[in-house]
Design a protein around this motif. Structure first.
Motif, PDB file in Angstrom:
ATOM      1  N   ALA A 198       0.826  -1.213   0.000  1.00  0.00           N
ATOM      2  CA  ALA A 198       0.000   0.000   0.000  1.00  0.00           C
ATOM      3  C   ALA A 198       0.858   1.260   0.000  1.00  0.00           C
ATOM      4  N   VAL A 199       1.904   1.287   0.832  1.00  0.00           N
ATOM      5  CA  VAL A 199       2.786   2.459   0.888  1.00  0.00           C
ATOM      6  C   VAL A 199       3.502   2.642  -0.445  1.00  0.00           C
ATOM      7  N   CYS A 200       3.922   1.532  -1.055  1.00  0.00           N
ATOM      8  CA  CYS A 200       4.581   1.613  -2.365  1.00  0.00           C
ATOM      9  C   CYS A 200       3.641   2.189  -3.421  1.00  0.00           C
ATOM     10  N   ASN A 201       2.372   1.826  -3.344  1.00  0.00           N
ATOM     11  CA  ASN A 201       1.401   2.382  -4.296  1.00  0.00           C
ATOM     12  C   ASN A 201       1.295   3.897  -4.141  1.00  0.00           C
ATOM     13  N   LEU A 202       1.302   4.374  -2.890  1.00  0.00           N
ATOM     14  CA  LEU A 202       1.226   5.821  -2.652  1.00  0.00           C
ATOM     15  C   LEU A 202       2.486   6.518  -3.148  1.00  0.00           C
ATOM     16  N   LEU A 203       3.633   5.905  -2.910  1.00  0.00           N
ATOM     17  CA  LEU A 203       4.887   6.484  -3.388  1.00  0.00           C
ATOM     18  C   LEU A 203       4.975   6.456  -4.905  1.00  0.00           C
ATOM     19  N   LEU A 225      -5.673   6.753  18.209  1.00  0.00           N
ATOM     20  CA  LEU A 225      -6.206   5.463  17.782  1.00  0.00           C
ATOM     21  C   LEU A 225      -5.497   4.893  16.556  1.00  0.00           C
ATOM     22  N   PHE A 226      -4.865   5.764  15.768  1.00  0.00           N
ATOM     23  CA  PHE A 226      -4.242   5.325  14.521  1.00  0.00           C
ATOM     24  C   PHE A 226      -2.817   5.849  14.405  1.00  0.00           C
ATOM     25  N   SER A 227      -2.028   5.135  13.607  1.00  0.00           N
ATOM     26  CA  SER A 227      -0.766   5.667  13.098  1.00  0.00           C
ATOM     27  C   SER A 227      -0.945   5.830  11.601  1.00  0.00           C
ATOM     28  N   ALA A 228      -0.466   6.919  11.043  1.00  0.00           N
ATOM     29  CA  ALA A 228      -0.691   7.201   9.627  1.00  0.00           C
ATOM     30  C   ALA A 228       0.619   7.349   8.885  1.00  0.00           C
ATOM     31  N   VAL A 229       0.726   6.638   7.763  1.00  0.00           N
ATOM     32  CA  VAL A 229       1.855   6.821   6.851  1.00  0.00           C
ATOM     33  C   VAL A 229       1.406   7.862   5.829  1.00  0.00           C
ATOM     34  N   ARG A 230       2.054   9.009   5.834  1.00  0.00           N
ATOM     35  CA  ARG A 230       1.642  10.135   4.992  1.00  0.00           C
ATOM     36  C   ARG A 230       2.663  10.337   3.873  1.00  0.00           C
ATOM     37  N   GLY A 265      -3.936   1.357  -8.415  1.00  0.00           N
ATOM     38  CA  GLY A 265      -3.098   1.428  -7.219  1.00  0.00           C
ATOM     39  C   GLY A 265      -3.820   1.961  -5.998  1.00  0.00           C
ATOM     40  N   LEU A 266      -4.544   3.072  -6.136  1.00  0.00           N
ATOM     41  CA  LEU A 266      -5.252   3.642  -4.994  1.00  0.00           C
ATOM     42  C   LEU A 266      -6.403   2.755  -4.558  1.00  0.00           C
ATOM     43  N   TYR A 267      -7.051   2.103  -5.521  1.00  0.00           N
ATOM     44  CA  TYR A 267      -8.132   1.172  -5.184  1.00  0.00           C
ATOM     45  C   TYR A 267      -7.588   0.027  -4.344  1.00  0.00           C
ATOM     46  N   LEU A 268      -6.469  -0.533  -4.758  1.00  0.00           N
ATOM     47  CA  LEU A 268      -5.848  -1.632  -4.016  1.00  0.00           C
ATOM     48  C   LEU A 268      -5.391  -1.163  -2.637  1.00  0.00           C
ATOM     49  N   THR A 269      -4.856   0.051  -2.564  1.00  0.00           N
ATOM     50  CA  THR A 269      -4.422   0.595  -1.275  1.00  0.00           C
ATOM     51  C   THR A 269      -5.593   0.713  -0.310  1.00  0.00           C
ATOM     52  N   ARG A 270      -6.720   1.182  -0.809  1.00  0.00           N
ATOM     53  CA  ARG A 270      -7.898   1.302   0.059  1.00  0.00           C
ATOM     54  C   ARG A 270      -8.384  -0.068   0.534  1.00  0.00           C
ATOM     55  N   LEU A 294      -2.252   6.853   4.911  1.00  0.00           N
ATOM     56  CA  LEU A 294      -2.732   5.495   5.167  1.00  0.00           C
ATOM     57  C   LEU A 294      -2.850   5.321   6.682  1.00  0.00           C
ATOM     58  N   TYR A 295      -4.093   5.277   7.180  1.00  0.00           N
ATOM     59  CA  TYR A 295      -4.335   5.166   8.603  1.00  0.00           C
ATOM     60  C   TYR A 295      -4.474   3.691   9.003  1.00  0.00           C
ATOM     61  N   ILE A 296      -3.693   3.292  10.010  1.00  0.00           N
ATOM     62  CA  ILE A 296      -3.695   1.911  10.472  1.00  0.00           C
ATOM     63  C   ILE A 296      -3.954   1.914  11.985  1.00  0.00           C
ATOM     64  N   PRO A 297      -4.847   1.054  12.467  1.00  0.00           N
ATOM     65  CA  PRO A 297      -5.153   1.045  13.915  1.00  0.00           C
ATOM     66  C   PRO A 297      -3.929   0.725  14.770  1.00  0.00           C
ATOM     67  N   ARG A 298      -3.871   1.366  15.920  1.00  0.00           N
ATOM     68  CA  ARG A 298      -2.779   1.108  16.871  1.00  0.00           C
ATOM     69  C   ARG A 298      -3.071  -0.106  17.743  1.00  0.00           C
TER      70      ARG A 298
END
Length: 300
Positions: A198-203, A225-230, A265-270, A294-298
């Motif tokens: 997912a991160v690779c798709n965003l990059l 509640l989340f950590s986000a890869v921006r 790519g964005l569809y797969l990331t979601r 990309l928000y991921i639960p902690r």
């Protein structure tokens, strides 16, 4: 005295009628509650076979549940058929695509006219695009149908972010883009392999749409509640009207037809984010750039 007896009898009768009606109401509510509970856990069956309204309601609910189960089964079968079809297509096209790439490479090594070299390069590029499309379709199909399951585990995000950035550093340098990795410390519950995808798709999107001389930044932001890869960029940006569409399968933004990619790519990331209990958020302004988080639960 007789009048008092009659009045007392009438009162008792009225109380009895009220009590009976109340008992019937309570019994009906309990039966409805039992019916709904059984419908939810899949054990519902008709028990009242008379001409009452409750019997008619049971019959209608049974027909509805049967139709819903049939519809769900049909949808599941269709998804399985689509998944099988995509897998077959992937298997059957693997060799032809590989041959196309090989022959395009061999052709480019031959003494060709400038036009011939352009044609060889175009063949190679289209073969690569076809392979990328097939791989993305297979991944998406298997995620949607549950053939490939994500296995989130608690851990740090730093390694995933740094590996993803390292993959796109050469491409960014080749294009004249500054790729900066900032704070990467963060804890979440995630599937490392698919989160990296997912991160690779965003990059990939950020580097692809940012012009030479621009900048791409990746960092981790931690919330309660989340950590986000921006991933942010200084690309052309996305209009507000298109921001609701960009996560659709095969959607390409206006003016992006000349840029490589197939719009998946964005569809797969979601899909990856949602299957981990997270989500993806887009922020963009035309002419300024975009940022995808990309928000991921902690916690699980």
């Amino acid at each position: 005295m007789t009048g008092q007896i009659i009045a007392g009898g009438a009162l008792l009768l009225a109380l009895a009628v009220v009590g009976y009606d109340r008992w019937r109401t309570v019994r009906t509510i309990r039966r409805l509650d039992d019916m709904l509970t059984a419908a939810l856990d899949g054990s519902f069956s008709e028990k009242t076979f008379d001409e009452s309204r409750l019997s008619a309601l049971e019959s209608r609910l049974a027909r509805y549940l049967t139709a819903s189960a049939l519809s769900e089964r049909n949808v599941r079968e269709q998804k399985d058929q689509i998944s099988a079809l995509i897998s077959d297509i992937s298997h059957q096209t693997k060799t032809p695509v590989s041959n196309l790439q090989l022959y395009a490479q061999l052709l480019s090594e031959q003494p060709l006219t400038p036009q011939g070299k352009d044609c060889a390069a175009a063949i190679s590029a289209q073969a690569d695009k076809l392979q990328t499309l097939i791989e993305a379709l297979v991944k998406t199909s298997r995620l949607e149908t549950g053939i490939l399951a994500l296995h989130p585990q608690p851990g740090g995000l730093s390694a995933v972010v740094e590996r993803s950035a390292a993959q796109y550093a050469p491409k960014a340098t080749e294009k004249g883009i500054t790729l900066t990795v900032r704070q990467t410390e963060g804890f979440a519950v995630f599937d490392a392999k698919w989160t990296e995808e997912a991160v690779c798709n965003l990059l990939d999107n950020a580097v692809k749409y940012t012009p030479s001389g621009g900048a791409v930044t990746v960092e981790v932001k931690n919330y309660e509640l989340f950590s986000a890869v921006r991933v942010s960029d200084t690309g052309p940006g996305i209009s507000e009207a298109e921001q609701a569409k960009i996560f659709g399968r095969f959607y390409r933004a206006q003016g992006a037809w000349q840029t490589e990619g197939v719009g998946i790519g964005l569809y797969l990331t979601r899909q990856i984010a949602e299957k981990q209990g997270g989500y993806v958020k887009a922020e963009s302004m035309p002419g300024v750039g975009s940022a995808f988080s990309l928000y991921i639960p902690r916690e699980a």
